[in-house]
Design a protein around this motif. Structure first.
Motif, PDB file in Angstrom:
ATOM      1  N   GLN A 106      -7.901   0.717  -9.758  1.00  0.00           N
ATOM      2  CA  GLN A 106      -7.334  -0.170 -10.792  1.00  0.00           C
ATOM      3  C   GLN A 106      -6.512   0.620 -11.812  1.00  0.00           C
ATOM      4  O   GLN A 106      -5.448   0.185 -12.249  1.00  0.00           O
ATOM      5  CB  GLN A 106      -8.452  -0.889 -11.553  1.00  0.00           C
ATOM      6  CG  GLN A 106      -8.995  -2.100 -10.834  1.00  0.00           C
ATOM      7  CD  GLN A 106     -10.109  -2.770 -11.628  1.00  0.00           C
ATOM      8  OE1 GLN A 106     -10.671  -2.195 -12.559  1.00  0.00           O
ATOM      9  NE2 GLN A 106     -10.445  -3.979 -11.233  1.00  0.00           N
ATOM     10  N   CYS A 108      -3.080   1.410 -10.152  1.00  0.00           N
ATOM     11  CA  CYS A 108      -2.081   0.335  -9.932  1.00  0.00           C
ATOM     12  C   CYS A 108      -2.001  -0.654 -11.100  1.00  0.00           C
ATOM     13  O   CYS A 108      -1.090  -1.491 -11.134  1.00  0.00           O
ATOM     14  CB  CYS A 108      -2.367  -0.401  -8.624  1.00  0.00           C
ATOM     15  SG  CYS A 108      -3.872  -1.362  -8.654  1.00  0.00           S
ATOM     16  N   ASN A 163      -3.679  -3.238 -11.691  1.00  0.00           N
ATOM     17  CA  ASN A 163      -3.768  -4.609 -11.187  1.00  0.00           C
ATOM     18  C   ASN A 163      -5.128  -4.795 -10.521  1.00  0.00           C
ATOM     19  O   ASN A 163      -5.832  -3.812 -10.269  1.00  0.00           O
ATOM     20  CB  ASN A 163      -2.659  -4.863 -10.143  1.00  0.00           C
ATOM     21  CG  ASN A 163      -1.398  -5.413 -10.799  1.00  0.00           C
ATOM     22  OD1 ASN A 163      -1.269  -6.608 -11.023  1.00  0.00           O
ATOM     23  ND2 ASN A 163      -0.493  -4.521 -11.136  1.00  0.00           N
ATOM     24  N   VAL A 204      -7.881  -5.111  -7.614  1.00  0.00           N
ATOM     25  CA  VAL A 204      -7.968  -4.482  -6.288  1.00  0.00           C
ATOM     26  C   VAL A 204      -9.161  -5.048  -5.526  1.00  0.00           C
ATOM     27  O   VAL A 204     -10.098  -5.547  -6.134  1.00  0.00           O
ATOM     28  CB  VAL A 204      -8.141  -2.939  -6.399  1.00  0.00           C
ATOM     29  CG1 VAL A 204      -6.988  -2.304  -7.147  1.00  0.00           C
ATOM     30  CG2 VAL A 204      -9.475  -2.565  -7.044  1.00  0.00           C
ATOM     31  N   SER A 263       0.543  -0.505  -0.249  1.00  0.00           N
ATOM     32  CA  SER A 263      -0.279  -1.298  -1.180  1.00  0.00           C
ATOM     33  C   SER A 263      -1.721  -0.802  -1.227  1.00  0.00           C
ATOM     34  O   SER A 263      -2.529  -1.324  -1.983  1.00  0.00           O
ATOM     35  CB  SER A 263      -0.283  -2.769  -0.749  1.00  0.00           C
ATOM     36  OG  SER A 263      -0.969  -2.917   0.487  1.00  0.00           O
ATOM     37  N   ALA A 281      -4.148  -3.296  -3.652  1.00  0.00           N
ATOM     38  CA  ALA A 281      -3.765  -3.914  -4.925  1.00  0.00           C
ATOM     39  C   ALA A 281      -3.229  -5.310  -4.645  1.00  0.00           C
ATOM     40  O   ALA A 281      -2.476  -5.517  -3.690  1.00  0.00           O
ATOM     41  CB  ALA A 281      -2.674  -3.070  -5.587  1.00  0.00           C
ATOM     42  N   VAL A 308       2.127  -0.134  -4.801  1.00  0.00           N
ATOM     43  CA  VAL A 308       1.478   0.637  -5.870  1.00  0.00           C
ATOM     44  C   VAL A 308       2.312   1.890  -6.184  1.00  0.00           C
ATOM     45  O   VAL A 308       3.139   2.308  -5.356  1.00  0.00           O
ATOM     46  CB  VAL A 308       0.034   1.053  -5.462  1.00  0.00           C
ATOM     47  CG1 VAL A 308      -0.817  -0.168  -5.187  1.00  0.00           C
ATOM     48  CG2 VAL A 308       0.044   1.990  -4.248  1.00  0.00           C
TER      49      VAL A 308
END
Ligand SMILES: CC(C)(COP(=O)(O)OP(=O)(O)OC[C@H]1O[C@@H](n2cnc3c(N)ncnc32)[C@H](O)[C@@H]1OP(=O)(O)O)[C@@H](O)C(=O)NCCC(=O)NCCS
Length: 160
Positions: A47, A50, A52, A54, A86, A116, A126
């Motif tokens: 997390q 990225c 975002n 996961v 990703s 992600a 990512v």
């Protein structure tokens, strides 16, 4: 969000103490408890990379090397080893620490892969990973080799 990150920017070390509810019938830590802590630590690393949400998609090479006693401290160290488009593979090592002597011992290790997700729940690209230290470069190359080997094995088993 940055385009490239170094593993040291996102690595974490988390500590727990083995409580009675964490143990198995032998009075040492239950493997499922360790796996849960490893998954949480590794997810936090992914997390942080990225920025975002996961999800875990794969766990490999998990080894339980030595047990951890009730009341001992548990150190969970997690760092990003490799990224695809990703996906992100995080290496996790777990050591036990005797709280009365400070002596620590390697207990468990594994590699966890996360994807992600964007706001629609679809895989999203990512940031690249830029390993800098010798250890980071070795982990990157090893993770790449493990991925390629797993892909080849999966193709071979699907065919046969
Ligand atoms: C994450 C998810 C949305 C990805 O969907 P998908 O259709 O597999 O997407 P893709 O095929 O495009 O794969 C996305 C990436 O994941 C990787 N991936 C997917 N399954 C994988 C696996 N079993 N092992 C390793 N990598 C895997 C792919 O290689 C790809 O990597 P890349 O983008 O870096 O090249 C879907 O697999 C999912 O929802 N899985 C369940 C996750 C979950 O519930 N986890 C437990 C709770 S957190």
């Amino acid at each position: 969000m940055k385009n490239t990150k170094n593993p040291s920017e996102t690595e974490i070390m988390m500590r727990q103490m083995v409580m009675p509810g964490d143990t198995n019938v032998h009075g040492t830590i239950f493997g499922g408890t360790i796996m849960s802590w490893m998954d949480i630590a590794a997810a936090m690393v992914a997390q942080r990379h990225c920025e975002n949400p996961v999800v875990t998609v794969h766990i490999s090479d998990i080894d339980f090397i030595s047990p951890i006693k009730l009341g001992y401290h548990v150190k969970i160290m997690a760092s990003l080893n490799y990224v695809g488009k990703s996906s992100m593979t995080v290496g996790v090592r777990v050591d036990s620490e005797n709280p009365f002597t400070g002596k620590s011992r390697k207990c468990t290790k594994a590699y966890l892969t996360f994807v992600a997700l964007d706001e629609f729940g679809s895989p999203m690209e990512v940031p690249r990973l830029e390993p800098e230290s010798e250890d980071e470069k070795r982990r990157y190359e090893n993770a790449k080799t493990r991925r390629e080997s797993a892909k080849k094995l999966s193709e071979k088993l699907t065919k046969s």
